[in-house]
Design a protein around this motif. Structure first.
Motif, PDB file in Angstrom:
ATOM      1  N   VAL A 107       0.392  -1.504   0.007  1.00 19.93           N
ATOM      2  CA  VAL A 107      -0.320  -0.023  -0.237  1.00 19.93           C
ATOM      3  C   VAL A 107       0.800   0.800   0.014  1.00 19.93           C
ATOM      4  CG1 VAL A 107      -0.042  -0.071   2.598  1.00 19.93           C
ATOM      5  CG2 VAL A 107      -2.177   0.750   1.176  1.00 19.93           C
ATOM      6  N   SER A 108       0.911   2.103  -0.546  1.00 18.85           N
ATOM      7  CA  SER A 108       0.944   3.433  -0.507  1.00 18.85           C
ATOM      8  C   SER A 108       1.829   4.178   0.332  1.00 18.85           C
ATOM      9  CB  SER A 108       0.104   4.405  -2.140  1.00 18.85           C
ATOM     10  OG  SER A 108       0.631   6.047  -1.996  1.00 18.85           O
ATOM     11  N   ARG A 109       2.927   4.622   0.526  1.00 20.00           N
ATOM     12  CA  ARG A 109       3.039   6.065   1.617  1.00 20.00           C
ATOM     13  C   ARG A 109       2.037   6.800   2.209  1.00 20.00           C
ATOM     14  NH1 ARG A 109       6.868   8.233   1.955  1.00 20.00           N
ATOM     15  NH2 ARG A 109       7.725   7.880   4.216  1.00 20.00           N
ATOM     16  N   ASP A 110       1.342   7.009   1.170  1.00 20.05           N
ATOM     17  CA  ASP A 110       0.361   8.041   1.005  1.00 20.05           C
ATOM     18  C   ASP A 110      -0.873   7.742   2.895  1.00 20.05           C
ATOM     19  OD1 ASP A 110       1.008   9.174  -1.048  1.00 20.05           O
ATOM     20  OD2 ASP A 110      -0.547   9.064  -2.026  1.00 20.05           O
ATOM     21  N   VAL A 111      -0.751   6.453   2.862  1.00 21.64           N
ATOM     22  CA  VAL A 111      -1.645   6.131   4.209  1.00 21.64           C
ATOM     23  C   VAL A 111      -0.454   6.519   5.791  1.00 21.64           C
ATOM     24  CG1 VAL A 111      -2.759   4.166   3.360  1.00 21.64           C
ATOM     25  CG2 VAL A 111      -0.674   3.772   4.386  1.00 21.64           C
ATOM     26  N   ASP A 112       0.541   6.884   5.356  1.00 22.38           N
ATOM     27  CA  ASP A 112       1.328   7.407   6.831  1.00 22.38           C
ATOM     28  C   ASP A 112       0.462   8.174   7.470  1.00 22.38           C
ATOM     29  OD1 ASP A 112       2.525   4.928   6.630  1.00 22.38           O
ATOM     30  OD2 ASP A 112       4.774   6.043   5.971  1.00 22.38           O
ATOM     31  N   VAL A 113       0.910   8.766   8.122  1.00 24.15           N
ATOM     32  CA  VAL A 113       0.951   9.925   8.678  1.00 24.15           C
ATOM     33  C   VAL A 113       1.923  10.481   9.246  1.00 24.15           C
ATOM     34  CG1 VAL A 113      -0.648  11.740  10.781  1.00 24.15           C
ATOM     35  CG2 VAL A 113      -1.113   9.780   9.375  1.00 24.15           C
ATOM     36  N   ARG A 114       3.119  11.823   8.417  1.00 26.89           N
ATOM     37  CA  ARG A 114       4.311  12.030   8.371  1.00 26.89           C
ATOM     38  C   ARG A 114       4.673  13.049   9.630  1.00 26.89           C
ATOM     39  NH1 ARG A 114       4.610  15.462   3.632  1.00 26.89           N
ATOM     40  NH2 ARG A 114       2.221  14.828   3.726  1.00 26.89           N
ATOM     41  N   PRO A 115       5.848  13.708   9.847  1.00 28.70           N
ATOM     42  CA  PRO A 115       6.053  14.208  11.399  1.00 28.70           C
ATOM     43  C   PRO A 115       4.756  15.851  10.977  1.00 28.70           C
ATOM     44  CG  PRO A 115       7.788  13.923  10.555  1.00 28.70           C
ATOM     45  CD  PRO A 115       7.198  12.781   9.106  1.00 28.70           C
ATOM     46  N   HIS A 116       4.084  16.355  12.173  1.00 26.52           N
ATOM     47  CA  HIS A 116       3.438  16.981  12.525  1.00 26.52           C
ATOM     48  C   HIS A 116       3.446  17.327  14.235  1.00 26.52           C
ATOM     49  CE1 HIS A 116       1.144  13.593  12.911  1.00 26.52           C
ATOM     50  NE2 HIS A 116       0.513  13.997  13.967  1.00 26.52           N
ATOM     51  N   PRO A 117       3.410  18.386  14.501  1.00 28.06           N
ATOM     52  CA  PRO A 117       3.676  19.035  15.664  1.00 28.06           C
ATOM     53  C   PRO A 117       1.632  19.183  16.859  1.00 28.06           C
ATOM     54  CG  PRO A 117       3.243  21.201  14.523  1.00 28.06           C
ATOM     55  CD  PRO A 117       2.851  19.012  13.782  1.00 28.06           C
ATOM     56  N   HIS A 118       2.556  19.321  18.117  1.00 28.59           N
ATOM     57  CA  HIS A 118       1.335  19.710  19.042  1.00 28.59           C
ATOM     58  C   HIS A 118       1.634  20.304  19.852  1.00 28.59           C
ATOM     59  CE1 HIS A 118      -1.591  15.745  17.548  1.00 28.59           C
ATOM     60  NE2 HIS A 118      -0.324  14.905  17.121  1.00 28.59           N
ATOM     61  N   ILE A 119       0.845  20.504  21.033  1.00 23.98           N
ATOM     62  CA  ILE A 119       0.734  21.485  22.367  1.00 23.98           C
ATOM     63  C   ILE A 119      -0.002  20.886  22.659  1.00 23.98           C
ATOM     64  CG2 ILE A 119       2.822  22.930  20.530  1.00 23.98           C
ATOM     65  CD1 ILE A 119      -0.013  25.016  21.400  1.00 23.98           C
ATOM     66  N   GLY A 120       0.146  21.290  24.247  1.00 20.77           N
ATOM     67  CA  GLY A 120      -1.231  21.201  24.297  1.00 20.77           C
ATOM     68  C   GLY A 120      -1.879  20.446  25.131  1.00 20.77           C
ATOM     69  N   LEU A 121      -1.360  18.926  25.091  1.00 18.65           N
ATOM     70  CA  LEU A 121      -2.111  17.791  25.009  1.00 18.65           C
ATOM     71  C   LEU A 121      -1.204  16.459  25.400  1.00 18.65           C
ATOM     72  CD1 LEU A 121      -1.993  16.540  22.633  1.00 18.65           C
ATOM     73  CD2 LEU A 121      -3.605  17.724  21.253  1.00 18.65           C
ATOM     74  N   SER A 122      -1.751  15.249  25.775  1.00 22.09           N
ATOM     75  CA  SER A 122      -1.418  13.995  25.544  1.00 22.09           C
ATOM     76  C   SER A 122      -2.603  12.889  24.131  1.00 22.09           C
ATOM     77  CB  SER A 122      -1.745  13.308  27.272  1.00 22.09           C
ATOM     78  OG  SER A 122      -1.025  13.829  27.857  1.00 22.09           O
ATOM     79  N   THR A 123      -1.479  12.494  23.943  1.00 20.25           N
ATOM     80  CA  THR A 123      -2.583  11.299  22.536  1.00 20.25           C
ATOM     81  C   THR A 123      -2.410  10.003  23.301  1.00 20.25           C
ATOM     82  OG1 THR A 123      -0.497  11.082  21.924  1.00 20.25           O
ATOM     83  CG2 THR A 123      -2.040  12.844  20.509  1.00 20.25           C
ATOM     84  N   LEU A 124      -3.381   9.467  22.822  1.00 24.07           N
ATOM     85  CA  LEU A 124      -3.360   8.333  23.079  1.00 24.07           C
ATOM     86  C   LEU A 124      -3.832   7.294  22.161  1.00 24.07           C
ATOM     87  CD1 LEU A 124      -5.032   6.641  26.952  1.00 24.07           C
ATOM     88  CD2 LEU A 124      -5.025   5.494  23.911  1.00 24.07           C
ATOM     89  N   THR A 125      -2.719   6.223  21.685  1.00 23.38           N
ATOM     90  CA  THR A 125      -3.561   5.665  20.603  1.00 23.38           C
ATOM     91  C   THR A 125      -3.450   3.713  20.872  1.00 23.38           C
ATOM     92  OG1 THR A 125      -1.671   6.760  19.200  1.00 23.38           O
ATOM     93  CG2 THR A 125      -2.234   4.362  18.278  1.00 23.38           C
TER      94      THR A 125
END
Length: 297
Positions: free
Chosen positions: A48-66
């Motif tokens: 599958v294409s690399r387009d499915v990836d989420v490339r580097p991006h920023p965050h502030i003020g939160l926690s992410t839970l995956t």
């Protein structure tokens, strides 16, 4: 007993769609939970294409839970973390004053396979909004399991039913994965102001109302309806104490609008460090000229 039912809306990440539940125009948050995406279910073909990836991006003020039901995501961030997350595990990233990361489907590109999971953003209390960024991976054996009568529960984060997860949360909350066979019932945890349940698959009934896959029911404060599975169901239950209103703009969350504007300016100017192990590309700020041809922004 049910205050509101929210249907997941399809939202494109460029390579695939997610079901976005929060934020919603009539319900921005549940407790500290400011964002809720159901990633999949989707079947990726090998190559599958690399387009499915989420490339580097920023965050502030939160926690992410995956948290995944199936598949694998490779996480890399600007504090040096490189960590795959697999079913039953947690990747917990606290942005604080600022972090960048990527999320890539490398195993799916090699082998193909089924991908299904949930990502939430948890807003940080004001006193922690500018804390040092950090990352924690919690394996499945760090997450308490419970249940009876065929019901299987896993406490992903927070506290509930006298149990506590190892995920290092910053405010009172719970986040639960339930597998409920047809005819069985579960009760929502008590002790926090705001609570909701999301039907990841199957069908349930709560407070006399049917809930289908892709729907979140937000309960009235103080109510504790039993949830009965009409057919085999997978549920995510969540709740917690509110941390106050938050501004959300792209990947930034803050109690102060001017702080978000500063983060946008920092990202545009290249002042936010990219992940050491994934620094060759990034997602431009939406609206910037270089972002116009970028389907991931």
């Amino acid at each position: 007993m049910i205050e509101q039912v929210i249907d997941a809306r399809r939202h494109s990440l460029g390579g695939f769609d997610v079901g976005r539940v929060l934020p919603f125009r009539k319900r921005r948050m549940v407790g500290p939970f400011a964002f809720f995406d159901h990633m999949g279910p989707v079947d990726f073909p090998a190559g599958v294409s690399r387009d499915v990836d989420v490339r580097p991006h920023p965050h502030i003020g939160l926690s992410t839970l995956t948290y995944l039901f199936d598949g694998e995501i490779m996480h890399r961030d600007s504090v040096g973390s490189v960590q795959a997350v697999r079913p039953g595990e947690v990747n917990w990233m606290t942005a604080g004053r600022g972090i960048t990361h990527s999320e890539r489907f490398e195993r799916a590109r090699r082998e193909g396979g089924h991908q299904d999971g949930i990502q939430v953003w948890v807003a940080l209390p004001e006193e922690f909004e500018e804390c040092e960024p950090s990352f924690a991976h919690v394996p499945a054996d760090g997450l308490p399991h419970f249940g009876d009568g065929g019901v299987a529960g896993q406490l992903i984060a927070g506290e509930a039913f006298g149990l506590r997860s190892e995920v290092p949360v910053y405010s009172p909350l719970f986040y639960i994965h339930w597998t409920v066979p047809a005819g069985a019932r579960v009760e929502m945890p008590t002790g926090v102001a705001e609570r909701a349940v999301y039907v990841a698959s199957g069908q349930v009934e709560a407070g006399g109302q049917a809930l289908q896959a892709g729907q979140m029911a937000v309960f009235n404060p103080g109510t504790a309806p039993a949830i009965r599975a009409v057919e085999d169901a997978v549920l995510i239950a969540l709740g917690g104490e509110p941390v106050g209103p938050r501004f959300i703009d792209w990947n930034f969350v803050s109690s102060r609008k001017e702080r978000i504007e500063q983060a946008k300016a920092d990202w545009r100017a290249g002042r936010m460090k990219l992940p050491d192990a994934d620094s060759d590309e990034f997602i431009p700020l939406p609206g910037d000229p270089e972002a116009q041809a970028n389907p991931m922004s």
